[in-house]
Design a protein around this motif. Structure first.
Motif, PDB file in Angstrom:
ATOM      1  N   PRO A  76     -56.743  11.676  54.987  1.00  0.00           N
ATOM      2  CA  PRO A  76     -55.447  11.570  55.710  1.00  0.00           C
ATOM      3  C   PRO A  76     -54.358  10.962  54.981  1.00  0.00           C
ATOM      4  O   PRO A  76     -53.086  11.265  54.942  1.00  0.00           O
ATOM      5  CB  PRO A  76     -55.721  11.357  56.994  1.00  0.00           C
ATOM      6  CG  PRO A  76     -57.020  11.427  57.221  1.00  0.00           C
ATOM      7  CD  PRO A  76     -57.800  11.398  55.943  1.00  0.00           C
ATOM      8  N   LEU A  77     -54.725   9.817  54.532  1.00  0.00           N
ATOM      9  CA  LEU A  77     -53.668   8.883  53.963  1.00  0.00           C
ATOM     10  C   LEU A  77     -53.293   9.403  52.655  1.00  0.00           C
ATOM     11  O   LEU A  77     -52.070   9.428  52.442  1.00  0.00           O
ATOM     12  CB  LEU A  77     -54.275   7.341  53.419  1.00  0.00           C
ATOM     13  CG  LEU A  77     -53.504   6.407  53.028  1.00  0.00           C
ATOM     14  CD1 LEU A  77     -52.500   5.904  53.800  1.00  0.00           C
ATOM     15  CD2 LEU A  77     -54.217   5.165  52.615  1.00  0.00           C
ATOM     16  N   ALA A  78     -54.110   9.949  51.860  1.00  0.00           N
ATOM     17  CA  ALA A  78     -53.569  10.586  50.636  1.00  0.00           C
ATOM     18  C   ALA A  78     -52.557  11.783  50.875  1.00  0.00           C
ATOM     19  O   ALA A  78     -51.649  12.053  50.286  1.00  0.00           O
ATOM     20  CB  ALA A  78     -54.786  10.965  49.756  1.00  0.00           C
ATOM     21  N   ILE A  79     -53.043  12.632  51.867  1.00  0.00           N
ATOM     22  CA  ILE A  79     -52.135  13.749  52.309  1.00  0.00           C
ATOM     23  C   ILE A  79     -50.945  13.246  52.914  1.00  0.00           C
ATOM     24  O   ILE A  79     -49.805  13.718  52.485  1.00  0.00           O
ATOM     25  CB  ILE A  79     -52.973  14.607  53.423  1.00  0.00           C
ATOM     26  CG1 ILE A  79     -54.181  15.348  52.749  1.00  0.00           C
ATOM     27  CG2 ILE A  79     -52.108  15.690  54.013  1.00  0.00           C
ATOM     28  CD1 ILE A  79     -55.087  16.221  53.646  1.00  0.00           C
ATOM     29  N   GLY A  80     -50.807  12.126  53.474  1.00  0.00           N
ATOM     30  CA  GLY A  80     -49.598  11.635  54.355  1.00  0.00           C
ATOM     31  C   GLY A  80     -48.765  11.216  52.964  1.00  0.00           C
ATOM     32  O   GLY A  80     -47.522  11.504  53.001  1.00  0.00           O
ATOM     33  N   VAL A  81     -49.140  10.619  52.012  1.00  0.00           N
ATOM     34  CA  VAL A  81     -48.337  10.002  50.825  1.00  0.00           C
ATOM     35  C   VAL A  81     -47.879  10.953  50.149  1.00  0.00           C
ATOM     36  O   VAL A  81     -46.652  11.251  49.672  1.00  0.00           O
ATOM     37  CB  VAL A  81     -49.286   9.150  50.053  1.00  0.00           C
ATOM     38  CG1 VAL A  81     -48.424   8.581  48.823  1.00  0.00           C
ATOM     39  CG2 VAL A  81     -49.445   7.719  50.837  1.00  0.00           C
ATOM     40  N   ALA A  82     -48.568  12.323  49.898  1.00  0.00           N
ATOM     41  CA  ALA A  82     -48.348  13.404  49.325  1.00  0.00           C
ATOM     42  C   ALA A  82     -47.102  13.920  50.000  1.00  0.00           C
ATOM     43  O   ALA A  82     -46.237  14.594  49.456  1.00  0.00           O
ATOM     44  CB  ALA A  82     -49.444  14.489  49.006  1.00  0.00           C
ATOM     45  N   VAL A  83     -47.400  14.214  51.321  1.00  0.00           N
ATOM     46  CA  VAL A  83     -46.268  14.765  51.967  1.00  0.00           C
ATOM     47  C   VAL A  83     -44.935  13.899  51.878  1.00  0.00           C
ATOM     48  O   VAL A  83     -43.874  14.630  51.961  1.00  0.00           O
ATOM     49  CB  VAL A  83     -46.720  14.972  53.673  1.00  0.00           C
ATOM     50  CG1 VAL A  83     -45.307  15.494  54.381  1.00  0.00           C
ATOM     51  CG2 VAL A  83     -47.699  15.859  53.802  1.00  0.00           C
ATOM     52  N   VAL A  84     -45.083  12.642  52.055  1.00  0.00           N
ATOM     53  CA  VAL A  84     -43.828  11.915  51.760  1.00  0.00           C
ATOM     54  C   VAL A  84     -43.220  12.147  50.451  1.00  0.00           C
ATOM     55  O   VAL A  84     -42.142  12.097  50.294  1.00  0.00           O
ATOM     56  CB  VAL A  84     -44.183  10.127  51.985  1.00  0.00           C
ATOM     57  CG1 VAL A  84     -42.999   9.266  51.449  1.00  0.00           C
ATOM     58  CG2 VAL A  84     -44.352   9.977  53.251  1.00  0.00           C
ATOM     59  N   ALA A  85     -43.992  12.108  49.259  1.00  0.00           N
ATOM     60  CA  ALA A  85     -43.598  12.510  47.975  1.00  0.00           C
ATOM     61  C   ALA A  85     -42.614  13.935  48.129  1.00  0.00           C
ATOM     62  O   ALA A  85     -41.665  13.867  47.437  1.00  0.00           O
ATOM     63  CB  ALA A  85     -44.821  12.505  46.955  1.00  0.00           C
ATOM     64  N   VAL A  86     -43.340  14.822  48.615  1.00  0.00           N
ATOM     65  CA  VAL A  86     -42.490  16.207  48.683  1.00  0.00           C
ATOM     66  C   VAL A  86     -41.432  16.018  49.496  1.00  0.00           C
ATOM     67  O   VAL A  86     -40.223  16.645  49.047  1.00  0.00           O
ATOM     68  CB  VAL A  86     -43.551  17.000  49.440  1.00  0.00           C
ATOM     69  CG1 VAL A  86     -42.822  18.277  49.721  1.00  0.00           C
ATOM     70  CG2 VAL A  86     -44.795  17.661  48.558  1.00  0.00           C
ATOM     71  N   LEU A  87     -41.253  15.330  50.721  1.00  0.00           N
ATOM     72  CA  LEU A  87     -40.135  15.020  51.540  1.00  0.00           C
ATOM     73  C   LEU A  87     -39.036  14.338  50.738  1.00  0.00           C
ATOM     74  O   LEU A  87     -37.807  14.724  50.628  1.00  0.00           O
ATOM     75  CB  LEU A  87     -40.389  14.365  52.692  1.00  0.00           C
ATOM     76  CG  LEU A  87     -41.194  14.853  53.869  1.00  0.00           C
ATOM     77  CD1 LEU A  87     -41.273  13.741  54.922  1.00  0.00           C
ATOM     78  CD2 LEU A  87     -40.039  16.222  54.493  1.00  0.00           C
ATOM     79  N   VAL A  88     -39.452  13.401  50.039  1.00  0.00           N
ATOM     80  CA  VAL A  88     -38.467  12.612  48.893  1.00  0.00           C
ATOM     81  C   VAL A  88     -37.829  13.556  47.908  1.00  0.00           C
ATOM     82  O   VAL A  88     -36.830  13.776  47.589  1.00  0.00           O
ATOM     83  CB  VAL A  88     -39.008  11.377  48.375  1.00  0.00           C
ATOM     84  CG1 VAL A  88     -38.140  10.535  47.421  1.00  0.00           C
ATOM     85  CG2 VAL A  88     -39.203  10.332  49.488  1.00  0.00           C
ATOM     86  N   ALA A  89     -38.883  14.529  47.398  1.00  0.00           N
ATOM     87  CA  ALA A  89     -38.349  15.317  46.285  1.00  0.00           C
ATOM     88  C   ALA A  89     -37.404  16.380  46.717  1.00  0.00           C
ATOM     89  O   ALA A  89     -36.377  16.251  46.108  1.00  0.00           O
ATOM     90  CB  ALA A  89     -39.707  16.008  45.692  1.00  0.00           C
ATOM     91  N   VAL A  90     -37.450  16.822  47.958  1.00  0.00           N
ATOM     92  CA  VAL A  90     -36.722  17.829  48.617  1.00  0.00           C
ATOM     93  C   VAL A  90     -35.461  17.231  48.908  1.00  0.00           C
ATOM     94  O   VAL A  90     -34.419  17.837  48.691  1.00  0.00           O
ATOM     95  CB  VAL A  90     -37.449  18.455  49.552  1.00  0.00           C
ATOM     96  CG1 VAL A  90     -36.569  19.369  50.356  1.00  0.00           C
ATOM     97  CG2 VAL A  90     -38.843  19.231  49.134  1.00  0.00           C
ATOM     98  N   ALA A  91     -35.477  16.147  49.448  1.00  0.00           N
ATOM     99  CA  ALA A  91     -34.289  15.071  49.692  1.00  0.00           C
ATOM    100  C   ALA A  91     -33.362  15.031  48.555  1.00  0.00           C
ATOM    101  O   ALA A  91     -32.113  15.184  48.658  1.00  0.00           O
ATOM    102  CB  ALA A  91     -34.825  13.980  50.525  1.00  0.00           C
ATOM    103  N   VAL A  92     -34.128  14.658  47.463  1.00  0.00           N
ATOM    104  CA  VAL A  92     -33.302  14.473  46.178  1.00  0.00           C
ATOM    105  C   VAL A  92     -32.663  15.948  45.808  1.00  0.00           C
ATOM    106  O   VAL A  92     -31.347  16.000  45.363  1.00  0.00           O
ATOM    107  CB  VAL A  92     -34.107  13.805  45.171  1.00  0.00           C
ATOM    108  CG1 VAL A  92     -33.324  13.877  43.852  1.00  0.00           C
ATOM    109  CG2 VAL A  92     -34.689  12.520  45.409  1.00  0.00           C
ATOM    110  N   LEU A  93     -33.277  16.747  45.778  1.00  0.00           N
ATOM    111  CA  LEU A  93     -32.909  18.152  45.374  1.00  0.00           C
ATOM    112  C   LEU A  93     -31.669  18.820  46.225  1.00  0.00           C
ATOM    113  O   LEU A  93     -30.793  19.227  45.938  1.00  0.00           O
ATOM    114  CB  LEU A  93     -33.838  19.184  45.321  1.00  0.00           C
ATOM    115  CG  LEU A  93     -35.099  18.909  44.162  1.00  0.00           C
ATOM    116  CD1 LEU A  93     -36.155  19.942  44.371  1.00  0.00           C
ATOM    117  CD2 LEU A  93     -34.212  18.931  42.754  1.00  0.00           C
ATOM    118  N   VAL A  94     -31.893  18.606  47.736  1.00  0.00           N
ATOM    119  CA  VAL A  94     -30.893  18.959  48.668  1.00  0.00           C
ATOM    120  C   VAL A  94     -29.746  18.215  48.679  1.00  0.00           C
ATOM    121  O   VAL A  94     -28.630  18.643  48.873  1.00  0.00           O
ATOM    122  CB  VAL A  94     -31.709  19.054  49.961  1.00  0.00           C
ATOM    123  CG1 VAL A  94     -30.367  19.254  50.945  1.00  0.00           C
ATOM    124  CG2 VAL A  94     -32.637  20.027  50.184  1.00  0.00           C
ATOM    125  N   ALA A  95     -29.770  16.902  48.507  1.00  0.00           N
ATOM    126  CA  ALA A  95     -28.488  15.939  48.468  1.00  0.00           C
ATOM    127  C   ALA A  95     -27.549  16.281  47.333  1.00  0.00           C
ATOM    128  O   ALA A  95     -27.601  17.011  46.544  1.00  0.00           O
ATOM    129  CB  ALA A  95     -29.069  14.528  48.325  1.00  0.00           C
TER     130      ALA A  95
END
Length: 129
Positions: free
Chosen positions: A110-129
């Motif tokens: 679950p920790l690895a999945i959570g960190v991967a989700v954070v990475a995706v959220l940050v990547a999408v946040a960079v692309l959308v901004a």
């Protein structure tokens, strides 16, 4: 290698008593290794919490909603890692004292999945901004 070591401190005076009241003292090397694992989980928790605070506190050019979601997820993961540090240490120490099989390391996936989700959220946040 287990040995019974006379303990001048009764189990009721050691914290937490529910860990120390049963079984025999394990080999100190195993208890110290368990403590090092506990400290590694605490360092992981601190890093996740610091990352969550930094992500929210720094004025990064990210989509605000996604940045907040990633920050909160890092904080939750940090809290979960800290909780696991304590409970994992206690469960392992108690199992060693009772000469039982060691518990499985539950939160790694679950920790690895959570960190991967954070990475995706940050990547999408960079692309959308």
């Amino acid at each position: 290698m287990r040995r019974r070591v006379p303990n001048d401190q009764p189990a009721s005076r050691r914290f937490p008593a529910w860990v120390y009241r049963d079984g025999a003292e394990p080999d100190p090397r195993f208890s110290l290794a368990n403590e090092r694992t506990f400290l590694a989980w605490v360092r992981t928790a601190l890093a996740l919490i610091a990352g969550g605070v930094a992500l929210d506190a720094l004025a990064l050019p990210l989509h605000p909603g996604l940045r907040l979601a990633a920050s909160l997820l890092l904080l939750v993961l940090g809290f979960g890692a800290a909780l696991h540090a304590w409970l994992g240490w206690a469960r392992t120490e108690r199992a060693m004292r009772r000469d039982e099989p060691l518990p499985s390391p539950g939160p790694a996936v679950p920790l690895a999945i959570g960190v991967a989700v954070v990475a995706v959220l940050v990547a999408v946040a960079v692309l959308v901004a």
